[in-house]
Design an enzyme around this catalytic site. Structure first.
Site, PDB file in Angstrom:
ATOM      1  N   HIS A 268      -5.172   5.417  -2.479  1.00 26.16           N
ATOM      2  CA  HIS A 268      -5.847   6.387  -1.611  1.00 26.16           C
ATOM      3  C   HIS A 268      -5.263   7.780  -1.849  1.00 26.16           C
ATOM      4  O   HIS A 268      -4.114   7.906  -2.295  1.00 26.16           O
ATOM      5  CB  HIS A 268      -5.650   5.945  -0.150  1.00 26.16           C
ATOM      6  CG  HIS A 268      -6.339   6.801   0.853  1.00 26.16           C
ATOM      7  ND1 HIS A 268      -5.761   7.934   1.385  1.00 26.16           N
ATOM      8  CD2 HIS A 268      -7.557   6.688   1.438  1.00 26.16           C
ATOM      9  CE1 HIS A 268      -6.584   8.486   2.249  1.00 26.16           C
ATOM     10  NE2 HIS A 268      -7.689   7.747   2.294  1.00 26.16           N
TER      11      HIS A 268
ATOM     12  N   ALA B 267       0.825  -1.213   0.000  1.00 31.44           N
ATOM     13  CA  ALA B 267       0.000   0.000   0.000  1.00 31.44           C
ATOM     14  C   ALA B 267       0.859   1.263   0.000  1.00 31.44           C
ATOM     15  O   ALA B 267       0.461   2.296  -0.535  1.00 31.44           O
ATOM     16  CB  ALA B 267      -0.938  -0.004   1.211  1.00 31.44           C
TER      17      ALA B 267
ATOM     18  N   VAL C 119      -3.755   9.925  -0.090  1.00 33.31           N
ATOM     19  CA  VAL C 119      -2.467  10.281   0.523  1.00 33.31           C
ATOM     20  C   VAL C 119      -1.301   9.471  -0.056  1.00 33.31           C
ATOM     21  O   VAL C 119      -0.156   9.710   0.306  1.00 33.31           O
ATOM     22  CB  VAL C 119      -2.487  10.106   2.065  1.00 33.31           C
ATOM     23  CG1 VAL C 119      -3.612  10.906   2.683  1.00 33.31           C
ATOM     24  CG2 VAL C 119      -2.589   8.630   2.453  1.00 33.31           C
ATOM     25  N   LYS C 120      -1.571   8.515  -0.937  1.00 35.35           N
ATOM     26  CA  LYS C 120      -0.517   7.658  -1.461  1.00 35.35           C
ATOM     27  C   LYS C 120       0.226   8.331  -2.621  1.00 35.35           C
ATOM     28  O   LYS C 120      -0.156   9.394  -3.104  1.00 35.35           O
ATOM     29  CB  LYS C 120      -1.095   6.313  -1.893  1.00 35.35           C
ATOM     30  CG  LYS C 120      -1.743   5.514  -0.762  1.00 35.35           C
ATOM     31  CD  LYS C 120      -0.782   5.294   0.393  1.00 35.35           C
ATOM     32  CE  LYS C 120      -1.240   4.221   1.369  1.00 35.35           C
ATOM     33  NZ  LYS C 120      -2.560   4.432   1.948  1.00 35.35           N
ATOM     34  N   THR C 121       1.289   7.662  -3.101  1.00 33.01           N
ATOM     35  CA  THR C 121       2.168   8.246  -4.122  1.00 33.01           C
ATOM     36  C   THR C 121       1.424   8.566  -5.412  1.00 33.01           C
ATOM     37  O   THR C 121       1.642   9.604  -6.021  1.00 33.01           O
ATOM     38  CB  THR C 121       3.332   7.294  -4.413  1.00 33.01           C
ATOM     39  OG1 THR C 121       3.996   6.993  -3.183  1.00 33.01           O
ATOM     40  CG2 THR C 121       4.329   7.916  -5.372  1.00 33.01           C
TER      41      THR C 121
END
Length: 253
Positions: free
Chosen positions: A142, A116, A144-146
């Site tokens: 999501h 994740a 907030v992910k890369t």
């Protein structure tokens, strides 16, 4: 595009990474009475996906320098009930997957990588998600992910049988094969879920994937700057890792 990027043969896009972990646990055949080993330093889903299918999570301690699960600690917790290992690539740095794969082969265990945090990361000469050392890898998209699809995730695998199971569990347990030639024909052979990604999310993901290498380069620049200028103890990146960092944890006693 995810297959092209990671080198995996198959990819199943899902509504979120928790859904991906859930169908990976189902595809692995985890059930009541089984155990799966994972890390206690992670998000809820790494252990919850084990509970979703009635199995029991067992926690193995981490390497204090990386915050990733320690293969030596995994070995201590393997029992006759152990059926799967779920290593988590914490903050974006890959776990030592070759060591984990060796343990899995020794004890005939399924390996599900919780990646994740780790889209864009590399382990030795492979991309995280290639499944070179595992059976399945789960990504999160999501916000907030890369890279993001607003909300979403994906599961990669090189195993056609697992791929077919993942596809069915993602979409209500429906199968279209055999004598079913019409587009409207299908059979429900097991209980599945509505875990599909929307077309809108997939379109955003296509755009984001094109920029992933740029994102990775910038994130590594920021980590280098922090390492040189913050003056705080921080996690160590191992020689086998080329991480696309998701987080920059500092170590406080």
């Amino acid at each position: 595009m995810i297959c092209d990027y990671t080198g995996a043969k198959y990819c199943v896009a899902v509504s979120n990474a928790t859904a991906g972990l859930h169908i990976a646990a189902l595809a692995a055949g985890l059930k009541k009475g089984d155990e799966a080993i994972t890390t206690p330093i992670t998000f809820l889903s790494s252990a919850n996906c084990i509970c979703f299918v009635g199995a029991t999570p067992v926690f193995a301690d981490i390497d204090s320098e990386t915050a990733n699960i320690d293969p030596r600690e995994i070995e201590k917790h393997v029992t006759e009930k152990t059926k799967a290992l779920i290593p988590v690539h914490f903050a974006g740095q890959s776990c030592d997957m070759e060591a984990i794969s060796d343990i899995a082969k020794k004890h005939n265990l399924i390996v599900i990588e919780d990646a994740a945090h780790a889209i864009g990361s590399e382990y030795k000469t492979t991309k995280v998600g290639s499944c070179a050392y595992s059976d399945m890898t789960v990504f999160s998209f999501h916000p907030v992910k890369t890279i993001t699809t607003g909300e979403g995730g994906a599961v990669t695998t090189n195993n056609k049988e697992l791929y077919d199971k993942l596809c069915a569990f993602r979409a209500h347990g429906m199968h279209k094969d055999g004598d079913m030639q019409n587009t409207w024909e299908y059979e429900m052979r097991e209980l599945g879920y509505n875990y599909r990604m929307t077309d809108f999310q997939a379109a955003l993901g296509i755009s984001q994937l094109k920029r992933l290498d740029v994102f990775k380069s910038r994130r590594r620049e920021i980590v280098d700057y922090y390492n040189k200028n913050l003056g705080l103890p921080h996690l160590i990146e191992r020689d086998f890792s080329n991480a696309c960092f998701h987080l920059y944890p500092v170590l406080v006693d």
